[in-house]
Design a protein around this motif. Sequence first.
Motif, short mmCIF file in Angstrom:
data_model
loop_
_atom_site.label_atom_id
_atom_site.label_comp_id
_atom_site.label_asym_id
_atom_site.label_seq_id
_atom_site.Cartn_x
_atom_site.Cartn_y
_atom_site.Cartn_z
N TYR A 29 2.90 2.93 1.71
CA TYR A 29 2.54 2.91 0.30
C TYR A 29 1.54 4.02 0.07
CZ TYR A 29 -0.41 1.43 -3.63
OH TYR A 29 -1.15 1.39 -4.79
N THR A 34 -1.81 2.51 -11.27
CA THR A 34 -0.64 2.08 -12.02
C THR A 34 0.02 3.25 -12.72
OG1 THR A 34 -2.13 1.52 -13.83
CG2 THR A 34 -1.44 -0.26 -12.38
N ASP A 63 2.61 -2.62 -12.21
CA ASP A 63 1.67 -3.54 -11.55
C ASP A 63 2.28 -4.07 -10.25
OD1 ASP A 63 -0.21 -3.20 -13.47
OD2 ASP A 63 0.26 -5.02 -14.58
N ASP A 66 2.29 -1.37 -7.67
CA ASP A 66 0.96 -1.10 -7.14
C ASP A 66 0.56 -2.14 -6.09
OD1 ASP A 66 -1.44 0.37 -7.07
OD2 ASP A 66 -2.41 -1.22 -8.21
N LYS A 67 1.17 -3.34 -6.16
CA LYS A 67 0.81 -4.40 -5.22
C LYS A 67 1.68 -4.40 -3.96
CE LYS A 67 -1.43 -7.80 -8.18
NZ LYS A 67 -1.37 -7.10 -9.50
N ARG A 69 3.09 -3.79 -0.36
CA ARG A 69 2.42 -3.56 0.91
C ARG A 69 3.46 -3.35 2.00
NH1 ARG A 69 -0.77 -2.55 -2.01
NH2 ARG A 69 -2.87 -3.36 -2.33
N LYS A 108 8.17 -10.98 -0.23
CA LYS A 108 6.79 -10.49 -0.11
C LYS A 108 6.29 -10.92 1.26
CE LYS A 108 3.18 -8.67 -2.17
NZ LYS A 108 3.24 -7.22 -2.44
#
Length: 615
Positions: A29, A34, A63, A66-67, A69, A108
Amino acid sequence: MLIRTHNCGQLRESDIGATVRLNGWVNSYRGHGTGLVFIDLRDRYGLTQLVFDGEDLPKEVMDAADKLRNEDVLAVEGKVRIRTGGENPKLVTGKIEVVVSKLEVLNKTANPPFLPDDLNKLPNEELRLSYRYIDLRRPRMQQIMQMRHKLAKVTRDYFHENGFLEVDTPILYKSTPEGAREFLVPSRNVPGGWYALPQSPQLFKQILMVAGCDRYIQLCRCFRDEDPRADRQAEFTQVDLEMSFVRRDQVIDMMEGYVRRLWKEMCGYDVPPIQRMGYREAMERFGIDRPDTRYGLEITDISEIAGRSDVAFFKDALAKGADRPKFNSQRGVVKAIRVPGGAEKLSRKITDGYNEFVRGFGAGGCAVVKVNAQGAFETGIAKFLEGVKADLVSALKLEPGDTVLFVADTYAVCTKALGELRQKVARDMGVVPKPGAEGGPWNFLIVVDFPMFEKNKDTGKWVAMHHPFTAPNDDQRDAFVNAPVDDEVTIEAIVSAGYDIVLNGQEIAGGSIRIHDPAVQGKVFQLLGMTPEQAREKFSFLLEALSYGAPPHGGIAFGLDRLVMNFTGTDNIRDVIAFPKTQIGADLMTKAPSMVTEEQLKELYVKSTYTAPVK
RNA sequence: GGGGCGGUAGCUCAAUUGGUUAGAGUACCGGACUGUCGAUCCGGUGGUUGCGGGUUCGAGUCCCGUCCGCCUCGCCA
């Protein structure tokens, strides 16, 4: 779900403008909040850069992006375009990127204990084995699995083209307690009865020959409950095969063809005609039945010269078994290795270590002589060799700067100790070439003419060197059948129709022509100390089969795991097995072996004698 | 069964002769950031030093035992 249209190693400049869907894992990443997010998406095939651009995407998507992982699982849809920020030459897909228009987070991830990353130092193997599914995501492991698959496919292709039939043989098999320790499986339906897992499908493949199969192959799992090594697992895979109506040369020719095909397809290497060496010569020159002939440091028998020296322990050793024939394993000998340039490179500390090293193989010690710049002998036993110096220089072709390592003992001990020492010295001198996968030579050798039997050190009884179904070589059959059972000298000299294929000092295959003659088989069992009744009890099915029209036959088995190790350039067998076991046979991921219930045991008529230690 | 090496934060490692509150990088959490390439910058959480004993004023460090992993001898017809 956005089902993929391409994989992550596939897209190129020619795909620019196309709308595509990709599935895979987040490999890295690189976010700018954002406004702009880069993701490298990974699957088995490669990496593709995804771009999330805040100017085009709604806030919720940005959003979510951006999260993201490492190791999250994604499906995306987007358009392929040229990289506006410049290409990344490290990636085959490095000229393009996918501008994401739709994002699905399929899974996730929990925070992984480590990342499947070949760039950083690997976590310890215990952790890798516990989370094998993460470790196997590493490109290196994916590459190894693909190589293993390809090897299996080339193998099946080659033998199919040569008329071999792939036949499965049982995993639940009969216990035949000779050889390696077996894994046992209790029977529910036969109270007190047990299966064993096969050490190899040896007897089944012979019976397939009797059954008219003619040419058999199997990529089979074998089980030996012995302690593992870096290149050995209790559960391993063989390329196992057998041929009817053949003698030794037909099997060896077929194997050479296989080896040639395999190396050509796996790494583009043309295997030259493979040299053959007799077992006796291998033991004489290299002290081992799988000699690494990529370097010199050969062993020389100097018994005759040593006998004329003033070295007391040489004479003591030579007195052992002096009445026995030359190659008798209990006859005393003195042997030496000339190490060119050893005087400088092998320090006193190192050669002291050699002394200790050979003791580990039963030798009394290792005498060291250095040849100085003036050609004089130095250190240790030098002064006791003065009388035979000229003969030693000539026999060993000594030059100034050499070191000579001597071992005096019985033939068996001396050969073993120097054979092992030779390999250690080669490593210390830095003369061992790089492995084949790293550009070093591929050095093949076929070893033939093994003894049929050797004496067990502890029991003094004969044991089959290969296995009890190995035939004597064709020219030895009559001598063997007629040999008196107590004629040790004759028995020890009988040579079998066995053969090994050796690659860079490592045995990669071994096999033999089998006995198809009940008279010969009976004699083998007799020598092994088995009464006809005992033999019938253990191998009645084989003996019976051999009596109902058995064709002459023979075969060989390759260690598949070791082949893969060679092509992938790893020295750790666990790297080429998807789910390997540890030194104590544990699977750290599934936690096998594990306790079972009393009910399970009862149903199997088994009672455990184990009691947990009191804490 | 024998010998050797290792086990400190999720991970990789450090910690002077046995001496203050066990540190760093990374991961993770929070924040900043519109062209990155193993992004960067700021802040934060995170430790029964494998486990159990012992020696000591004091133990990650020394001793004994034990568990786990690796290498190796024996073993692997």
